[in-house]
Design an enzyme around this catalytic site. Structure first.
Site, PDB file in Angstrom:
ATOM      1  N   TYR A 176       0.854  -1.191   0.000  1.00  0.00           N
ATOM      2  CA  TYR A 176       0.000   0.000   0.000  1.00  0.00           C
ATOM      3  C   TYR A 176       0.892   1.244   0.000  1.00  0.00           C
ATOM      4  O   TYR A 176       1.721   1.417   0.885  1.00  0.00           O
ATOM      5  CB  TYR A 176      -0.908   0.023   1.231  1.00  0.00           C
ATOM      6  CG  TYR A 176      -1.926  -1.089   1.290  1.00  0.00           C
ATOM      7  CD1 TYR A 176      -2.243  -1.854   0.171  1.00  0.00           C
ATOM      8  CD2 TYR A 176      -2.596  -1.378   2.479  1.00  0.00           C
ATOM      9  CE1 TYR A 176      -3.181  -2.869   0.240  1.00  0.00           C
ATOM     10  CE2 TYR A 176      -3.543  -2.390   2.555  1.00  0.00           C
ATOM     11  CZ  TYR A 176      -3.825  -3.136   1.434  1.00  0.00           C
ATOM     12  OH  TYR A 176      -4.762  -4.148   1.505  1.00  0.00           O
ATOM     13  N   ILE A 192     -18.066  -2.132   2.283  1.00  0.00           N
ATOM     14  CA  ILE A 192     -19.109  -1.238   1.765  1.00  0.00           C
ATOM     15  C   ILE A 192     -18.928  -1.060   0.259  1.00  0.00           C
ATOM     16  O   ILE A 192     -19.339  -0.060  -0.322  1.00  0.00           O
ATOM     17  CB  ILE A 192     -19.124   0.125   2.497  1.00  0.00           C
ATOM     18  CG1 ILE A 192     -17.727   0.749   2.565  1.00  0.00           C
ATOM     19  CG2 ILE A 192     -19.713  -0.020   3.886  1.00  0.00           C
ATOM     20  CD1 ILE A 192     -17.691   2.132   3.190  1.00  0.00           C
ATOM     21  N   ALA A 193     -18.297  -2.073  -0.361  1.00  0.00           N
ATOM     22  CA  ALA A 193     -18.123  -2.110  -1.819  1.00  0.00           C
ATOM     23  C   ALA A 193     -17.473  -0.830  -2.339  1.00  0.00           C
ATOM     24  O   ALA A 193     -17.956  -0.214  -3.289  1.00  0.00           O
ATOM     25  CB  ALA A 193     -19.462  -2.363  -2.503  1.00  0.00           C
ATOM     26  N   GLN A 194     -16.372  -0.449  -1.667  1.00  0.00           N
ATOM     27  CA  GLN A 194     -15.603   0.732  -2.058  1.00  0.00           C
ATOM     28  C   GLN A 194     -16.477   1.981  -2.194  1.00  0.00           C
ATOM     29  O   GLN A 194     -16.268   2.826  -3.058  1.00  0.00           O
ATOM     30  CB  GLN A 194     -14.843   0.458  -3.364  1.00  0.00           C
ATOM     31  CG  GLN A 194     -13.834  -0.676  -3.229  1.00  0.00           C
ATOM     32  CD  GLN A 194     -12.997  -0.897  -4.459  1.00  0.00           C
ATOM     33  OE1 GLN A 194     -12.878  -0.019  -5.311  1.00  0.00           O
ATOM     34  NE2 GLN A 194     -12.402  -2.063  -4.564  1.00  0.00           N
ATOM     35  N   GLY A 195     -17.463   2.066  -1.328  1.00  0.00           N
ATOM     36  CA  GLY A 195     -18.324   3.248  -1.281  1.00  0.00           C
ATOM     37  C   GLY A 195     -19.666   3.089  -1.951  1.00  0.00           C
ATOM     38  O   GLY A 195     -20.569   3.915  -1.763  1.00  0.00           O
ATOM     39  N   ALA A 196     -19.840   2.019  -2.737  1.00  0.00           N
ATOM     40  CA  ALA A 196     -21.092   1.848  -3.482  1.00  0.00           C
ATOM     41  C   ALA A 196     -22.290   1.663  -2.567  1.00  0.00           C
ATOM     42  O   ALA A 196     -23.421   2.012  -2.927  1.00  0.00           O
ATOM     43  CB  ALA A 196     -20.976   0.663  -4.440  1.00  0.00           C
ATOM     44  N   LEU A 197     -22.073   1.110  -1.353  1.00  0.00           N
ATOM     45  CA  LEU A 197     -23.182   0.866  -0.430  1.00  0.00           C
ATOM     46  C   LEU A 197     -23.442   2.037   0.522  1.00  0.00           C
ATOM     47  O   LEU A 197     -24.314   1.942   1.370  1.00  0.00           O
ATOM     48  CB  LEU A 197     -22.914  -0.403   0.380  1.00  0.00           C
ATOM     49  CG  LEU A 197     -23.064  -1.720  -0.391  1.00  0.00           C
ATOM     50  CD1 LEU A 197     -22.565  -2.899   0.440  1.00  0.00           C
ATOM     51  CD2 LEU A 197     -24.517  -1.936  -0.802  1.00  0.00           C
ATOM     52  N   GLY A 207     -24.482   4.997  -0.411  1.00  0.00           N
ATOM     53  CA  GLY A 207     -25.535   5.844  -0.940  1.00  0.00           C
ATOM     54  C   GLY A 207     -25.036   7.150  -1.525  1.00  0.00           C
ATOM     55  O   GLY A 207     -25.819   7.940  -2.070  1.00  0.00           O
TER      56      GLY A 207
END
EC number: 1.-.-.-
Length: 377
Positions: free
Chosen positions: A108, A265-270, A272
Site C-alpha cells: 500500500y 461497503i463495496a468501495q463506497g457503493a453501499l 448511498g
C-alpha cells in the site's frame, strides 16, 4: 490564576462499562489530569473478539488503511498534506471512538508509485505520535506479505516482515498475513509465517484471498506446528458474497478462522453517496458503472429506510449486516475523521434477523461486480 482543564469521556467506554467501572475510570482520569499526565480513551474488552484460535483480541470492526499514502488507485492519483492530515484524523478518531485495529500492507503506497508514501510508514508515524501523547495507548496492527514472483521460500517472509516492522517502527505486529496465494507454492510462505510466530515477531498469522482448499491446506500445515491460522481476509459485502458461494465462509466457521472482510461497503457503493448521475471517480468508476448503480438503487433505498428506524446511516447498516453473519470483522477504509466516526457507529447494536434476510434477498437480485480473481484459483 488557576487554569481550567476540560476533558471529555469516550462515549463507547461509558456505554460499555457498569457504574463501578465508570466511577473507577473517572477517579483515575481526575488523578491523571491533576498530575498532568495524559490519559488515552479507554477501549473496553467487551468490544473485542478473539481472532480465530489465536490469543489475539481485536475490536469487532477494524480500519483498512490502503488509501493512506496511495496515489495509484485512491486519492485521484495524488497525495498531499491535506490528505495526510485527514488520514491522521481518521486514525485518532478511530481510537477515540473505540476502534483500535488497523490493517495495512507493504504494497500500500508502493515505492513504485511516484509521489506515494508507504501506508506502513504513515501508520507507524501515527502510532508513535499517539503514544507520545498517550504513553499507555494500545494499537493492534495487521500487515501483509506480498507473494511477489521473485520471492522464494520461508526466509523471504521473515525478511519482508522485518522490513515492514522497520517502516512501522515496531518490534512486532499483532497479525501478519499472506496477501495473496503465491505462484510457486505456498508451503514455504506458510512455514515463514510459523517462523515469524516462533521468533516473537507476530502474535497471530493469517492469509488473504485464499480459496476454501488453500485455506484448509494452510490451516493444517500451521496446525502441525501448533500454530492456529487466525484469519482469512477476503472481499465480502452485502453485494459481493463470493465467500458464501465458494465455501470460504463455511470453512472459516468450521475451522474457527475469523473472516476479515475487505471492501465491506463495496468501495463506497453501499454508502448511498454514488448515483447513476454521480458515479465514483478514478478506477472505481469502471467497476461501479452507471448501469450497475441504477440496478443498485432499490437496495440502497431499502437500506436507507431501515437506517432511519435505527438513526443509522446506510454505511452503518451495510457494515452491521456483515457483523450479523457471525465470525466476520469488517475493515472499511477510512480517509478522514468523519468516516472513522461513522464506522464506529456500525457496532454495538444489531439488525433483526428479518432485516438481515430481507437485505440479502434484495441484494441477490443484483449481479455482483467481479472481485479479486485469485479467490477462484
Amino acid at each position: 490564576m488557576a487554569m481550567a482543564t476540560h476533558f471529555t469521556f469516550p462515549f463507547n467506554y461509558v456505554v460499555s462499562e457498569g457504574s463501578h467501572g465508570r466511577r473507577s475510570f473517572v477517579r483515575k482520569l481526575v488523578r491523571a489530569v491533576a498530575s498532568g499526565d495524559s490519559v488515552a480513551p479507554a477501549i473496553s474488552e467487551e468490544s473485542k473478539v478473539k481472532l480465530g484460535g489465536s490469543d489475539l483480541k481485536v475490536t469487532k470492526l477494524g480500519i483498512g488503511v490502503w488509501s493512506w499514502g496511495d496515489n495509484s488507485y485512491w486519492n485521484d492519483f495524488q497525495w498531499d498534506d491535506r490528505k495526510l492530515k485527514a488520514a491522521k484524523g481518521a486514525f485518532d478518531t478511530s481510537l477515540d471512538n473505540g476502534i483500535d485495529f488497523f490493517d495495512t500492507a507493504e504494497v500500500y503506497g508502493s515505492k513504485f508509485s511516484l509521489g506515494a508514501i508507504s501506508s506502513e510508514t504513515l501508520l507507524g508515524r501515527f502510532i508513535r505520535e499517539r503514544k507520545e501523547r498517550y504513553p499507555g495507548a494500545e494499537v493492534s496492527v495487521a500487515t501483509k506479505f506480498a507473494a511477489l514472483p521473485w520471492r522464494f521460500g520461508r526466509e523471504s517472509v521473515v525478511t519482508a516482515l522485518k522490513d515492514s516492522l522497520s517502516r512501522l517502527e515496531l518490534s512486532s505486529v499483532d497479525l501478519y498475513q499472506l496477501h495473496w496465494p503465491g505462484l510457486w507454492g505456498n508451503e514455504g510462505y506458510l512455514d515463514g509465517l510459523g517462523d515469524a510466530v516462533e521468533q516473537g515477531l507476530v502474535k497471530a498469522v493469517g492469509v488473504s484471498n485464499y480459496s476454501e482448499k488453500r485455506l484448509r491446506d494452510a490451516y493444517e500445515r500451521l496446525k502441525k506446528r501448533g500454530i492456529p491460522l487466525a484469519s482469512n481476509q477476503v472481499n465480502y459485502s452485502l453485494i459481493y458474497r463470493a465467500p458464501e458461494q465458494t465455501g470460504v465462509k463455511a470453512a472459516c466457521d468450521e475451522l474457527g478462522v475469523t473472516l476479515i472482510a475487505y471492501s465491506p461497503i463495496a468501495q463506497g457503493a453501499l454508502t448511498g453517496k454514488y448515483t447513476p448521475e454521480n458515479p465514483p471517480s478514478g478506477p472505481r468508476g469502471r467497476i461501479y458503472t452507471r448501469e450497475f448503480l441504477t440496478k443498485l438503487q432499490p437496495l440502497l433505498n431499502r437500506i436507507k429506510q431501515i437506517g432511519e428506524n435505527y438513526s443509522k446511516t446506510p454505511t452503518q447498516i451495510a457494515l452491521n449486516w456483515l457483523v450479523a453473519q457471525g465470525n466476520v470483522i469488517p475493515i472499511p477504509g477510512a480517509k478522514n475523521a468523519e468516516q472513522a466516526k461513522e464506522f464506529a457507529g456500525a457496532i454495538g447494536w444489531s439488525l433483526t434477523d428479518n432485516e438481515v434476510s430481507e437485505l440479502r434477498s434484495l441484494a441477490s437480485e443484483i449481479k455482483p461486480v467481479v472481485g479479486f480473481p485469485v479467490e477462484y484459483l
